[in-house]
Every structure is written in structure tokens, then in C-alpha cells.
Motif scaffolding. Structure first.
Motif, mmCIF file in Angstrom:
data_model
loop_
_atom_site.group_PDB
_atom_site.id
_atom_site.type_symbol
_atom_site.label_atom_id
_atom_site.label_comp_id
_atom_site.label_asym_id
_atom_site.label_seq_id
_atom_site.Cartn_x
_atom_site.Cartn_y
_atom_site.Cartn_z
ATOM 1 N N ASP A 115 -41.721 135.924 -31.703
ATOM 2 C CA ASP A 115 -42.418 136.198 -31.079
ATOM 3 C C ASP A 115 -42.634 137.705 -31.154
ATOM 4 O OD1 ASP A 115 -44.719 137.001 -29.050
ATOM 5 O OD2 ASP A 115 -43.952 136.167 -27.365
ATOM 6 N N ALA A 116 -43.808 138.763 -32.115
ATOM 7 C CA ALA A 116 -43.126 140.008 -32.244
ATOM 8 C C ALA A 116 -43.065 140.786 -31.215
ATOM 9 C CB ALA A 116 -44.450 140.212 -33.108
ATOM 10 N N ALA A 117 -44.170 139.950 -29.977
ATOM 11 C CA ALA A 117 -44.639 140.792 -28.540
ATOM 12 C C ALA A 117 -43.507 141.338 -27.623
ATOM 13 C CB ALA A 117 -46.071 140.224 -27.734
ATOM 14 N N ALA A 118 -42.458 139.689 -28.004
ATOM 15 C CA ALA A 118 -41.362 139.932 -27.205
ATOM 16 C C ALA A 118 -39.780 141.491 -27.567
ATOM 17 C CB ALA A 118 -40.860 138.507 -27.020
ATOM 18 N N LEU A 119 -39.928 141.139 -28.851
ATOM 19 C CA LEU A 119 -39.474 142.030 -29.421
ATOM 20 C C LEU A 119 -39.783 143.555 -29.198
ATOM 21 C CD1 LEU A 119 -38.659 139.802 -32.840
ATOM 22 C CD2 LEU A 119 -37.372 140.575 -30.719
#
Length: 330
Positions: A115-119
Motif C-alpha cells: 500500500d503506497a500510502a503506508a510507505l
């Protein structure tokens, strides 16, 4: 090799209905997998496909869920795409950006997900309707972005602006996370993935420096866009985005918004109203005509029509050139 589990009848029916809707809208699933590697990667839309290509190299085979040149916000999935998510070795997506993908990931539990938003945690950008800035975590900062959200845009963006890839440093953080997940899925090539991610970070850092230098000395800071996608650029490089529509490019301006924008364009000395490649330019063109200014293209890079001719870097540099011209930068 993954063993495909049966798709539940209820989900199959829903995705079949979605497929029929897609065909009716002219956005059917015709995207083909690219690459011939042994690691099957599913990317939900272009920026994540680009990262997968750069980091995965010859070891991966990538399927992009969003057809080239199609606006990704309202993606619906076919049964084939849902099965592909289930069978993938790695799925790259941005939670909250494409609800159909979120649902398929939650229901099908692929082996590895990114999940890009978690990174790179999302930020909320400010709003400006009447020329005054409203408080949020960026209030008072030079890089305050202005954004008018539609109350019924149909997407869950409560956690912030999803367009994080428009900040090269944030995309570098995503690339590092993708490398680590690919290393877990394919330990034999772990160092290759990490090396490529480092190479990509170097290129993204260079792009970041181009933006810093190119936007350091400008006659004005405000730029007007048809779609509130450029808050990360505004924040990082000390600019102010004034958006006609909200995060979803298909949302409509709130009542009175156009009149407020006309006043802002004149007050701030704006020279250009930007529209984009995958959404209708009509509102931007009308605003430009009513205020006597020019139009131009600023691309949020949600999808690229001709990937043989352009990629993330070429479009980002075209965006920089467009901003420099509109803002009279030296």
C-alpha cells in the motif's frame, strides 16, 4: 506457481456486472501484462506500474489494472482482474484511491501487498475559497495548497491527498518499500531489487533538485488547476494550488466557486488555467475565457496514453516546464 482458488459466486456476479458496465463506457479491460519474469506483479494504476518496472526489472511480469490513458479514480474490475489479484505474487495499490481494488485485495488476500500510502503517509492540503487560508497541519507554511473538495465525489480521501507520486521524494519511499516486498516474494533476487530501487531513488532525487532549482525564482506562486492533484508539488516547492474541482476530477465545483475563482485569478495575476490529459478541459477553458488568460496542460500522471513515447520522468519534466512558463520563473 500460485494455485487459483474459486471466486465466490457473489463476487463473480458483481465483477461480471462491472465488466459489462466498463464495456458500455468504452473502458473495458484490454491491458496486457508486460515483461516475462517469473514474479507476477499486479499494479493498480500507472505510477505503481512504473515503480514495479524500474525496481522489478527482468524478474517481474506486470499487469496494470488501469488501461493506458484511462482515468483511474473510477476503475471497476472484471472477474479476470479479480482473479489476477488473487493469484499475484505481489499487488501494488494505493488504499482509498480505487475502492474496487481495495475491496478485491481485502477479499482475496494476495500473498504480498504494497500500500503506497503506508510507505509515504498522505497529507491533507488546505482549502481556499475566498482568498483566505483555512487551517490544517500546513497552515502558515509557504507551501500551502488550495483545494475545494466536492462533498459527494464518491471516494474515501478522508486520510489525505492520494497524489503522492507527484513528489519525487515520496515516490522514492514507495520504491524502497516495493523493493523490500519483492525481496520477500523472490529472495533469490533480493539484492537486484534493492540495487534498482537505489538507482531509481538517485534519479528521483535529481528530478527533485530540478524542481527546486527551476521553481526557486518565480514572479508568482499561485497556479490554477482543474483537479486538486498538485498539492504535494505546491507543498514541496513553495507554491499555491488553486483547484477548480476536488480530488476526484469528475466532481463539480461548489455553487459560487467559479465566481470566486474568477476573482482569485484577477487578484493573483494568474496567467494560465491548467487542465489535464485524462479529464474534460471544458471548465478550465471556460474559466480562462472569462478571465482572459491562457490554458495549458499540467498532467497528474494518473495514466499515460502512450507509454512508448512518455514515462513518469518525461511528463514530470513537461510539468516543470509548464509551471515555469505560467509562473514566469527565471
Amino acid at each position: 506457481m500460485n494455485i487459483r482458488r474459486a471466486v465466490p459466486a457473489s463476487l463473480l456476479a458483481a465483477t461480471t456486472a462491472s465488466a459489462l458496465l466498463l464495456t458500455a463506457c468504452g473502458t473495458d479491460d484490454t491491458a496486457e501484462a508486460t515483461g516475462s519474469g517469473s514474479v507476477d506483479v499486479v499494479a493498480s494504476f500507472y505510477p505503481l506500474k512504473f515503480v514495479a518496472q524500474q525496481v522489478g526489472g527482468p524478474e517481474v511480469r506486470i499487469t496494470n489494472l488501469t488501461k493506458a490513458g484511462v482515468e483511474p479514480h473510477d476503475l471497476e474490475l472484471t472477474a479476470k482482474q479479480v482473479a489476477g489479484i488473487e493469484d499475484a505474487d505481489v499487488v501494488l495499490y494505493l488504499k482509498g484511491f480505487q475502492p474496487a481494488v481495495d475491496k478485491a485485495v481485502d477479499q482475496n488476500k494476495p500473498k504480498h501487498t504494497v500500500d503506497a500510502a503506508a510507505l509515504s503517509p498522505l497529507e491533507k492540503h488546505g482549502t481556499e475559497v475566498d482568498g483566505s487560508e483555512h487551517g490544517d497541519e500546513h497552515a502558515g507554511e509557504e507551501g500551502h495548497a488550495e483545494e475545494e473538495h466536492s462533498a459527494d465525489d464518491g471516494h474515501d480521501h478522508s486520510d489525505g491527498d492520494p497524489h503522492l507520486w507527484l513528489d519525487p521524494t515520496r515516490l522514492a519511499a514507495v520504491a524502497n518499500g516495493v523493493a523490500e516486498t519483492l525481496a520477500q516474494a523472490d529472495p533469490a533476487h533480493a539484492q537486484d531489487y534493492r540495487t534498482r530501487a537505489a538507482d531509481l531513488k538517485g534519479k528521483l532525487d535529481a528530478l527533485d533538485n530540478e524542481y527546486k532549482t527551476g521553481l526557486a525564482n518565480c514572479q508568482r506562486k499561485e497556479f490554477v488547476t482543474s483537479h486538486a492533484a498538485f498539492g504535494y508539488i505546491a507543498d514541496r516547492y513553495g507554491l499555491h494550488e488553486i483547484a477548480v474541482n476536488g480530488v476526484n476530477p469528475k466532481s463539480e465545483p461548489a455553487p459560487g466557486r467559479i465566481a470566486d475563482l474568477q476573482d482569485l485569478v484577477r487578484e493573483k495575476g494568474v496567467t494560465t488555467i491548467f487542465f489535464e490529459t485524462l479529464a474534460s478541459p471544458k471548465t478550465a477553458e471556460t474559466l480562462a475565457r472569462d478571465t482572459g488568460v491562457s490554458t495549458g496542460v499540467l498532467d497528474p500522471i494518473e495514466g499515460i496514453k502512450d507509454e512508448a513515447a512518455n514515462d513518469y520522468f518525461s511528463v514530470m519534466r513537461a510539468n516543470l516546464d509548464a509551471l515555469r512558463k505560467a509562473l514566469s520563473c527565471s
